[in-house]
Design an enzyme around this catalytic site. Structure first.
Site, short mmCIF file in Angstrom:
data_model
loop_
_atom_site.label_atom_id
_atom_site.label_comp_id
_atom_site.label_asym_id
_atom_site.label_seq_id
_atom_site.Cartn_x
_atom_site.Cartn_y
_atom_site.Cartn_z
N THR A 156 0.81 -1.08 0.01
CA THR A 156 0.20 0.01 0.08
C THR A 156 0.95 1.18 -0.08
O THR A 156 1.16 1.75 -1.06
CB THR A 156 -0.94 -0.02 1.37
OG1 THR A 156 -0.19 -0.10 2.38
CG2 THR A 156 -2.01 -0.94 1.05
N LYS A 182 4.78 -7.00 2.95
CA LYS A 182 4.39 -5.26 2.83
C LYS A 182 4.17 -4.75 4.30
O LYS A 182 4.22 -5.38 5.24
CB LYS A 182 3.19 -5.19 2.05
CG LYS A 182 2.15 -5.78 2.63
CD LYS A 182 1.03 -4.81 3.62
CE LYS A 182 0.90 -3.57 2.89
NZ LYS A 182 0.06 -2.68 3.98
N THR A 193 -0.23 -1.60 8.04
CA THR A 193 -0.12 -3.22 8.35
C THR A 193 0.90 -3.72 7.86
O THR A 193 1.35 -3.60 6.66
CB THR A 193 -1.36 -3.89 8.00
OG1 THR A 193 -2.73 -3.37 8.75
CG2 THR A 193 -1.47 -5.28 8.16
N GLU A 280 8.27 4.66 7.67
CA GLU A 280 8.09 5.96 7.43
C GLU A 280 9.02 6.92 7.71
O GLU A 280 9.35 7.42 8.86
CB GLU A 280 6.61 6.44 7.80
CG GLU A 280 5.48 5.30 7.44
CD GLU A 280 4.22 5.56 7.76
OE1 GLU A 280 3.26 5.18 7.21
OE2 GLU A 280 4.31 5.87 9.04
N ASN A 403 2.62 11.48 7.99
CA ASN A 403 1.46 11.25 9.12
C ASN A 403 0.50 12.23 9.57
O ASN A 403 -0.56 12.16 10.11
CB ASN A 403 1.99 10.54 10.16
CG ASN A 403 2.44 9.17 9.95
OD1 ASN A 403 1.72 8.36 9.49
ND2 ASN A 403 3.72 8.86 9.85
N SER A 408 -7.40 13.36 6.24
CA SER A 408 -7.85 11.89 5.50
C SER A 408 -9.35 12.42 4.86
O SER A 408 -9.92 13.51 5.11
CB SER A 408 -8.11 10.88 6.30
OG SER A 408 -8.98 11.40 7.61
#
Lengths: 408, 408
Positions: A156, A182, A193, A280, A403, A408
């Protein structure tokens, strides 16, 4: 896949096919994107399965059902959905997983319990059953995909495709392992995840496969952290098709059991490190080596306290040999430690020994080490024989940007 | 003090003098700076003392000696050094603390155990004994300082001076509490540490003062977090001079005991929140309210898991109502929770109830709430009656800049 590739990325390795494993990737359209997002893996009859799952109590239905079904030991198929995690969706989410299991088990004429499902992506939105149904139907007739295609399809927010392979000699036979994973954080924006899948042609009893996977997990996946957060969907599954012709590995006394377990652990370690390398915002890969703890488990907890400390991670980002922050992290771990026996080093050079800065401490080699991409922090607790190695990445503006700098 | 004041800062309150408490500030020159860095507080004979200390096992000698000496219940003086934490300095650090205790006890003709010392600043460098000795000698004859001057002098990386005050009626008398605190992170660059001092003219037995402080601590200082890191020097001390003329509070059945404990708890809550308001890089003050847990302690642990989650903190920084990250944090807390009973809200508006997104969820009021400075996250676990409130701040580029973008 993101456009910006992690500076810590590794090229995808050459990975051989595994007899009894057929990979297919299709576009189910879980998100409005032009890439494949559904991976369907068909496994030979008699394939053994083992699994380890997130300890997050708010886990997804996929994890609940997978944990329940792994116990019967057999697998015929794996479905991985990317773009929708199906987490926190109540009974409708569970129905969507059960519908996939029913569809695949009817196609393969196999018990539903032998179909394993994972999902990763946005949460709070039930997986659309119609898209899943059409995608799986297409996968049944889709051409074979490569390992790298499958690795990309399960991803993802990952910035590069991740795979690992190994071989082991069992009896007269050579068995092969191939694995994909992943993940770019214990959890990434909207629940990215960690999902890992290991395939082997070895003939292995499910109980031993589970024992070997659990043992490897304790020293690999349980020893990595990006940001201390734990996904609701983390899953690692191992599948053994039994096609290699080796004498079946029933337990730890079977011929080749040690070699197989070592190869499995090596693959798990490679996969775990690749996840950290795609952490990240990561600019540096950090290995924390703890020795001298009262037990291996205590050493692991201390290592994770160091690896999860925002102040340690920002110090490494700043190329700052701030051993005081390492002392702090050791002390807050809640494990036995004695300030006056503690030693801290970077890249093989001690900065402090037995609770005090070294009088002749030469910071030049440490400063040079910290300017690199691969950083080692050594900690000697000075109390016992317990050892552990933990892997993490630094904490940078990139993490905040990924982040916080979006809605969103 | 930093030049850039936190956007969450509060003005220093009007604080009355406390009978039996004499504040003095001087410049010992622990760092090459032009400000006062040594605070000396002389306390009336018969002053009761209580304390709570860091649980970090790699604690400083100041903490070791303070924890040991608080048990005898009496205090005559407090010395706070700013600019050098004296942590991780071995026997030489301990000698420096003992030298300060000896110097003050000789001056006051009092047992050494009644002199309390704290230090905050760089680590790994023993506190220079000569500078401490000269500074303390100067403090003995220095003019009286104000509360605000003392609050500034104990600070290091703090961006504003922090104080709190309260009164309580005990018997016929009104007793007064005045308190100062420093800290801008559980731990800040080079171990900035939280140090808090509460002074009251109330007549309180040491055992009850300790019980009231420990109880207040559990609901205040133990319920804040900036970055999950724990200093090696955190200390909160309460001193009661007994000059108010109230009937002595011996235990919880004494007249006014409840009122005094409530005032003490209110001061502790104010101080704790001020530390969060000066959290490194903080742009938003976050209150996490957990209800429906199986116990109050379980609620507190869940609240801290949310407040320590980098993904929750970055979501708030990004003004993103990402309730999925709150679900994740609840699930990783290791406390009893049931995904399908969990409800999450922001600023009084539920986003998800009983494990599912609300079908009629209106994000507009939530979006408006998240644009403010004071953010509330409400979590109902749905299992029991346990409640807790935890305070934290968001995680921003400012935190990274403060902790990574420099070399020590």
């Amino acid at each position: 896949m993101s456009d910006t590739i992690s500076p810590l990325a590794r090229p995808f390795p050459m990975m051989p096919p595994i007899a009894g494993v057929a990979l297919h990737t299709v576009r189910a359209g879980y998100k409005d994107w032009g890439r494949c997002d559904l991976t369907y893996v068909e496994l030979a009859e008699g394939t053994s399965v083992a699994g380890v799952f997130t300890r997050n109590v708010c886990c997804s239905s996929e994890v609940e059902l997978g944990r329940q079904n792994v116990g019967q030991g057999q697998a015929r198929a794996l479905v991985v959905n990317a773009g929708n995690s199906n987490a926190f969706t109540g009974y409708r989410g569970r129905e969507a997983v059960e519908a996939i299991m029913d569809q695949v088990s009817a196609h393969l004429h196999t018990p539903r319990e032998q179909v394993f499902v994972s999902s990763t992506g946005v949460i709070g939105v039930p997986l659309p059953k119609d898209k899943a149904r059409a995608g799986i139907a297409a996968a049944f007739t889709a051409p074979l995909a490569t390992w790298e295609e499958a690795a990309r399809t399960i991803g993802t927010t990952d910035t590069f495709a991740k795979g690992a392979t190994a071989t082991a000699v069992v009896g007269e036979a050579t068995v092969t392992l191939a694995a994909i994973i992943k993940g770019s954080g214990m959890i990434a924006p909207d629940m990215a995840t960690m999902l890992g899948y290991i395939f082997t042609d070895a003939d292995v009893a499910p109980a031993f496969l589970q024992a070997a996977l659990s043992a490897a997990n304790a020293r690999t996946f349980s020893c990595i952290t990006v940001d201390s957060d734990t996904s609701t969907s983390d899953t690692v599954l191992a599948f053994a098709t039994g096609k290699a012709g080796n004498p079946r590995i029933d337990d730890e006394n079977s011929p080749g059991a040690d070699a197989f377990a070592a190869a499995l652990a090596a693959v798990c370690r490679d996969l775990a490190q690749l996840v950290v390398r795609d952490g990240e915002g990561a600019q540096k890969f950090i290995t924390v080596q703890v020795s001298g703890a009262v037990s291996d488990d205590s050493a692991r907890r201390i290592g994770l306290a160091i690896a999860n400390s925002p102040l340690v991670k920002t110090a490494i980002a700043g190329e700052d040999a701030n051993w005081g922050r390492v002392v702090m992290a050791v002390g807050k771990a809640g494990e036995p430690a004695d300030r006056d026996r503690l030693s801290i080093g970077f890249g093989g050079t001690w900065a402090a020994r037995d609770g005090q800065p070294l009088p002749d401490y030469d910071e030049a080699p440490v400063a040079a080490h910290l300017q690199g991409r691969d950083i080692t922090i050594e900690v000697d607790i000075g109390l016992g024989q317990g050892r552990a190695t933990v892997w993490t990445c630094d904490l940078t503006h990139g993490y905040i940007a990924i982040n916080a700098d979006y809605r969103s």
